[in-house]
Design a protein around this motif. Structure first.
Motif, PDB file in Angstrom:
ATOM      1  N   LEU A   1       0.832  -1.205   0.000  1.00 52.76           N
ATOM      2  CA  LEU A   1       0.000   0.000   0.000  1.00 52.76           C
ATOM      3  C   LEU A   1       0.868   1.257   0.000  1.00 52.76           C
ATOM      4  CD1 LEU A   1      -2.728  -1.009   2.597  1.00 52.76           C
ATOM      5  CD2 LEU A   1      -3.038  -0.716   0.139  1.00 52.76           C
ATOM      6  N   SER A   2       0.422   2.236  -0.745  1.00 52.87           N
ATOM      7  CA  SER A   2       1.192   3.479  -0.875  1.00 52.87           C
ATOM      8  C   SER A   2       0.816   4.480   0.217  1.00 52.87           C
ATOM      9  CB  SER A   2       0.948   4.106  -2.248  1.00 52.87           C
ATOM     10  OG  SER A   2      -0.439   4.344  -2.444  1.00 52.87           O
ATOM     11  N   LEU A   3       0.887   4.031   1.465  1.00 52.74           N
ATOM     12  CA  LEU A   3       0.586   4.922   2.582  1.00 52.74           C
ATOM     13  C   LEU A   3       1.819   5.751   2.938  1.00 52.74           C
ATOM     14  CD1 LEU A   3      -1.495   2.727   5.046  1.00 52.74           C
ATOM     15  CD2 LEU A   3      -2.288   4.646   3.688  1.00 52.74           C
ATOM     16  N   PRO A   4       1.605   6.937   3.490  1.00 58.30           N
ATOM     17  CA  PRO A   4       2.749   7.766   3.889  1.00 58.30           C
ATOM     18  C   PRO A   4       3.631   7.036   4.896  1.00 58.30           C
ATOM     19  CG  PRO A   4       0.709   9.020   3.967  1.00 58.30           C
ATOM     20  CD  PRO A   4       0.320   7.592   3.724  1.00 58.30           C
ATOM     21  N   SER A   5       4.910   7.345   4.835  1.00 60.86           N
ATOM     22  CA  SER A   5       5.871   6.684   5.738  1.00 60.86           C
ATOM     23  C   SER A   5       5.540   6.951   7.201  1.00 60.86           C
ATOM     24  CB  SER A   5       7.291   7.171   5.430  1.00 60.86           C
ATOM     25  OG  SER A   5       7.363   8.583   5.559  1.00 60.86           O
ATOM     26  N   ALA A   6       4.862   8.082   7.470  1.00 59.79           N
ATOM     27  CA  ALA A   6       4.499   8.411   8.852  1.00 59.79           C
ATOM     28  C   ALA A   6       3.569   7.360   9.440  1.00 59.79           C
ATOM     29  CB  ALA A   6       3.827   9.780   8.894  1.00 59.79           C
ATOM     30  N   LEU A   7       2.710   6.768   8.602  1.00 54.74           N
ATOM     31  CA  LEU A   7       1.828   5.706   9.073  1.00 54.74           C
ATOM     32  C   LEU A   7       2.554   4.364   9.135  1.00 54.74           C
ATOM     33  CD1 LEU A   7      -1.711   6.263   7.521  1.00 54.74           C
ATOM     34  CD2 LEU A   7      -0.948   6.659   9.848  1.00 54.74           C
ATOM     35  N   HIS A   8       3.379   4.088   8.135  1.00 54.08           N
ATOM     36  CA  HIS A   8       4.127   2.822   8.124  1.00 54.08           C
ATOM     37  C   HIS A   8       4.996   2.687   9.369  1.00 54.08           C
ATOM     38  CE1 HIS A   8       3.036   0.992   4.374  1.00 54.08           C
ATOM     39  NE2 HIS A   8       3.295   2.088   3.692  1.00 54.08           N
ATOM     40  N   SER A   9       5.524   3.806   9.810  1.00 54.38           N
ATOM     41  CA  SER A   9       6.429   3.760  10.967  1.00 54.38           C
ATOM     42  C   SER A   9       5.708   3.431  12.270  1.00 54.38           C
ATOM     43  CB  SER A   9       7.152   5.107  11.119  1.00 54.38           C
ATOM     44  OG  SER A   9       6.215   6.137  11.450  1.00 54.38           O
ATOM     45  N   LEU A  10       4.379   3.471  12.244  1.00 51.42           N
ATOM     46  CA  LEU A  10       3.593   3.169  13.446  1.00 51.42           C
ATOM     47  C   LEU A  10       3.228   1.685  13.536  1.00 51.42           C
ATOM     48  CD1 LEU A  10       1.209   6.280  13.478  1.00 51.42           C
ATOM     49  CD2 LEU A  10       3.414   5.979  14.622  1.00 51.42           C
ATOM     50  N   ASN A  11       3.786   0.888  12.636  1.00 54.52           N
ATOM     51  CA  ASN A  11       3.573  -0.566  12.636  1.00 54.52           C
ATOM     52  C   ASN A  11       2.081  -0.955  12.646  1.00 54.52           C
ATOM     53  OD1 ASN A  11       6.391  -1.169  12.753  1.00 54.52           O
ATOM     54  ND2 ASN A  11       6.343  -0.627  14.944  1.00 54.52           N
ATOM     55  N   PRO A  12       1.336  -0.486  11.654  1.00 54.95           N
ATOM     56  CA  PRO A  12      -0.104  -0.806  11.631  1.00 54.95           C
ATOM     57  C   PRO A  12      -0.352  -2.261  11.255  1.00 54.95           C
ATOM     58  CG  PRO A  12       0.503   0.335   9.618  1.00 54.95           C
ATOM     59  CD  PRO A  12       1.730   0.329  10.488  1.00 54.95           C
ATOM     60  N   HIS A  13      -1.534  -2.738  11.635  1.00 62.88           N
ATOM     61  CA  HIS A  13      -1.991  -4.060  11.204  1.00 62.88           C
ATOM     62  C   HIS A  13      -2.972  -3.860  10.062  1.00 62.88           C
ATOM     63  CE1 HIS A  13      -3.461  -8.163  11.211  1.00 62.88           C
ATOM     64  NE2 HIS A  13      -4.703  -7.696  11.341  1.00 62.88           N
ATOM     65  N   TYR A  14      -2.710  -4.516   8.899  1.00 66.06           N
ATOM     66  CA  TYR A  14      -3.541  -4.355   7.715  1.00 66.06           C
ATOM     67  C   TYR A  14      -4.443  -5.568   7.524  1.00 66.06           C
ATOM     68  CZ  TYR A  14       0.113  -0.998   6.377  1.00 66.06           C
ATOM     69  OH  TYR A  14       1.005   0.029   6.355  1.00 66.06           O
ATOM     70  N   SER A  15      -5.637  -5.311   7.006  1.00 66.51           N
ATOM     71  CA  SER A  15      -6.503  -6.399   6.554  1.00 66.51           C
ATOM     72  C   SER A  15      -7.486  -5.837   5.544  1.00 66.51           C
ATOM     73  CB  SER A  15      -7.261  -7.043   7.727  1.00 66.51           C
ATOM     74  OG  SER A  15      -8.124  -6.105   8.345  1.00 66.51           O
ATOM     75  N   LEU A  16      -7.925  -6.696   4.632  1.00 60.70           N
ATOM     76  CA  LEU A  16      -8.876  -6.261   3.617  1.00 60.70           C
ATOM     77  C   LEU A  16     -10.284  -6.311   4.179  1.00 60.70           C
ATOM     78  CD1 LEU A  16      -7.469  -8.026   0.437  1.00 60.70           C
ATOM     79  CD2 LEU A  16      -6.985  -5.739   1.313  1.00 60.70           C
ATOM     80  N   GLY A  17     -11.072  -5.269   3.889  1.00 62.77           N
ATOM     81  CA  GLY A  17     -12.427  -5.198   4.421  1.00 62.77           C
ATOM     82  C   GLY A  17     -13.358  -6.211   3.801  1.00 62.77           C
ATOM     83  N   SER A  18     -13.155  -6.533   2.540  1.00 60.29           N
ATOM     84  CA  SER A  18     -14.019  -7.478   1.835  1.00 60.29           C
ATOM     85  C   SER A  18     -13.308  -7.946   0.578  1.00 60.29           C
ATOM     86  CB  SER A  18     -15.352  -6.811   1.473  1.00 60.29           C
ATOM     87  OG  SER A  18     -16.135  -7.653   0.666  1.00 60.29           O
ATOM     88  N   GLU A  19     -13.562  -9.185   0.200  1.00 65.77           N
ATOM     89  CA  GLU A  19     -12.947  -9.697  -1.017  1.00 65.77           C
ATOM     90  C   GLU A  19     -13.551  -9.062  -2.260  1.00 65.77           C
ATOM     91  OE1 GLU A  19     -13.135 -13.901  -1.151  1.00 65.77           O
ATOM     92  OE2 GLU A  19     -11.889 -14.212   0.630  1.00 65.77           O
TER      93      GLU A  19
END
Length: 358
Positions: free
Chosen positions: A279-297
């Motif tokens: 995902l092309s999220l800003p590095s400021a968010l990546h640095s917060l170690n988020p947990h990703y998941s898809l909302g729906s297939e």
């Protein structure tokens, strides 16, 4: 059948078949205006609960004018065409603060109000003040085109002018309110768009379309609606009971409502075949170690008059220790971090409501 017979037959038909609707039992211009704005581009069955909601929350014009826009939009949520809600609010404020809380009592005066076009002005003028000015909506176009055999394009300026001329010749000068209600109700219940029951029609003997086999071809509407497809990838960023939202400010769909940060893509595949790690999220968010998941297939699909929206959602969950950092990032990007209770109270597109409910 003469003009007089046409009008008289509709006036006889109406009291026997009319639906019992609350805005038909009053001459209060506020109630009539409110119902007409809600029913623009909306079926009665869908609009009726919204009418009751607005009357309960805003029983007077002053109540509506003094309400925050967020509350207006939240009450309108799910009805679509949100510019109607904003125009409704702006018009109420103008009438209360600049016109002594009074509606104009003529068609010409009503036509000057924000969000009030020829049909709405004619409806209010005839229903509230019994001014003999004919309404023209889809139902009226259909009844007149079929009965009198008018094959002019109802979307053209010339066609609209000719239909308006005929409609105003037909209207009852004594009971313009009843006539306008009657012809619209006749189109809604009897002379319906598809497969009308002409055998039960009280004016079928004089109907041009029935006589010449043109029931399915009239009225003529040559206006083609171009439908655009759009592809949204939403980021549902939340931390504890707080969610990142944005207010839609651009001159685009859903202006004034809130949704989530998003990327708009050119192809459906670009929002379906998603690798959360890419995902092309800003590095400021990546640095917060988020947990990703898809909302729906499968992407959500939402159909508007001129657009089809396809949307996929990515859940981005953060640890509560990063709340200050997330809030700082949100503010820097003109987003808001709101609690679950606030999120519930804000006006949202139906697409977002569906996602949150599921």
């Amino acid at each position: 059948m003469s003009f007089n017979n046409f009008t008289e037959n509709l006036l006889r038909w109406y009291p026997l078949h009319r639906r019992d609707l609350p805005w038909r039992e009053t001459r209060n211009p506020y109630i009539i205006w409110l119902s007409e704005i809600i029913l623009q581009q909306t079926r009665v069955a869908q609009g009726l609960p919204y009418f009751h909601a607005f009357i309960n929350k805003f029983p007077t014009l002053t109540d509506l004018a003094n309400a925050p826009e967020e509350e207006i939009l939240r009450t309108w949520q799910g009805l679509g065409y949100y510019s109607r809600a904003r125009n409704l609010h702006a018009c109420a404020k103008y009438l209360v603060y600049e016109n002594n809380g009074e509606f104009p009592d003529t068609y010409a005066g009503l036509l000057k109000l924000k969000g009030v076009g020829p049909y709405t002005a004619a409806a209010i003028a005839s229903f509230a003040y019994k001014e003999p000015v004919a309404v023209l909506d889809g139902n009226v176009f259909r009844v007149l085109a079929r009965f009198f055999g008018l094959d002019m394009d109802i979307s053209s300026p010339k066609g609209k002018k000719e239909f308006a001329k005929l409609a105003n010749q037909l209207i009852s000068k004594k009971s313009p309110d009843q006539y306008n209600q009657a012809i619209m109700e006749f189109g809604a219940l009897q002379c319906v768009p598809k497969n009308p029951d002409c055998s039960q029609c009280p004016i079928s003997t004089g109907c041009y379309a029935l006589k010449y086999g043109q029931v399915n071809t009239l009225p003529v509407n040559e206006k083609k609606v171009k439908i655009k497809s759009r592809y949204f990838l939403y980021f549902h960023i939340h931390i504890g009971d707080y969610t990142v939202v944005k207010t839609r400010k651009d001159k685009d769909i859903w202006q004034g409502l809130i949704d989530f940060p998003l990327e708009e893509h050119n192809l459906l595949d670009e929002i379906v075949n998603i690798d959360p790690d890419q995902l092309s999220l800003p590095s400021a968010l990546h640095s917060l170690n988020p947990h990703y998941s898809l909302g729906s297939e499968k992407p959500y699909k939402h159909i508007l008059t001129h657009q089809r929206i396809f949307a996929s959602f990515v859940n981005i969950e953060l640890n509560e220790k990063h709340k200050v950092a997330l809030e700082k990032w949100a503010n820097a990007n003109e987003y808001d971090l709101v609690s679950e209770a606030v999120l519930e109270s804000l006006g949202k597109p139906k697409l977002i409501v569906r996602y949150l409910n599921q």
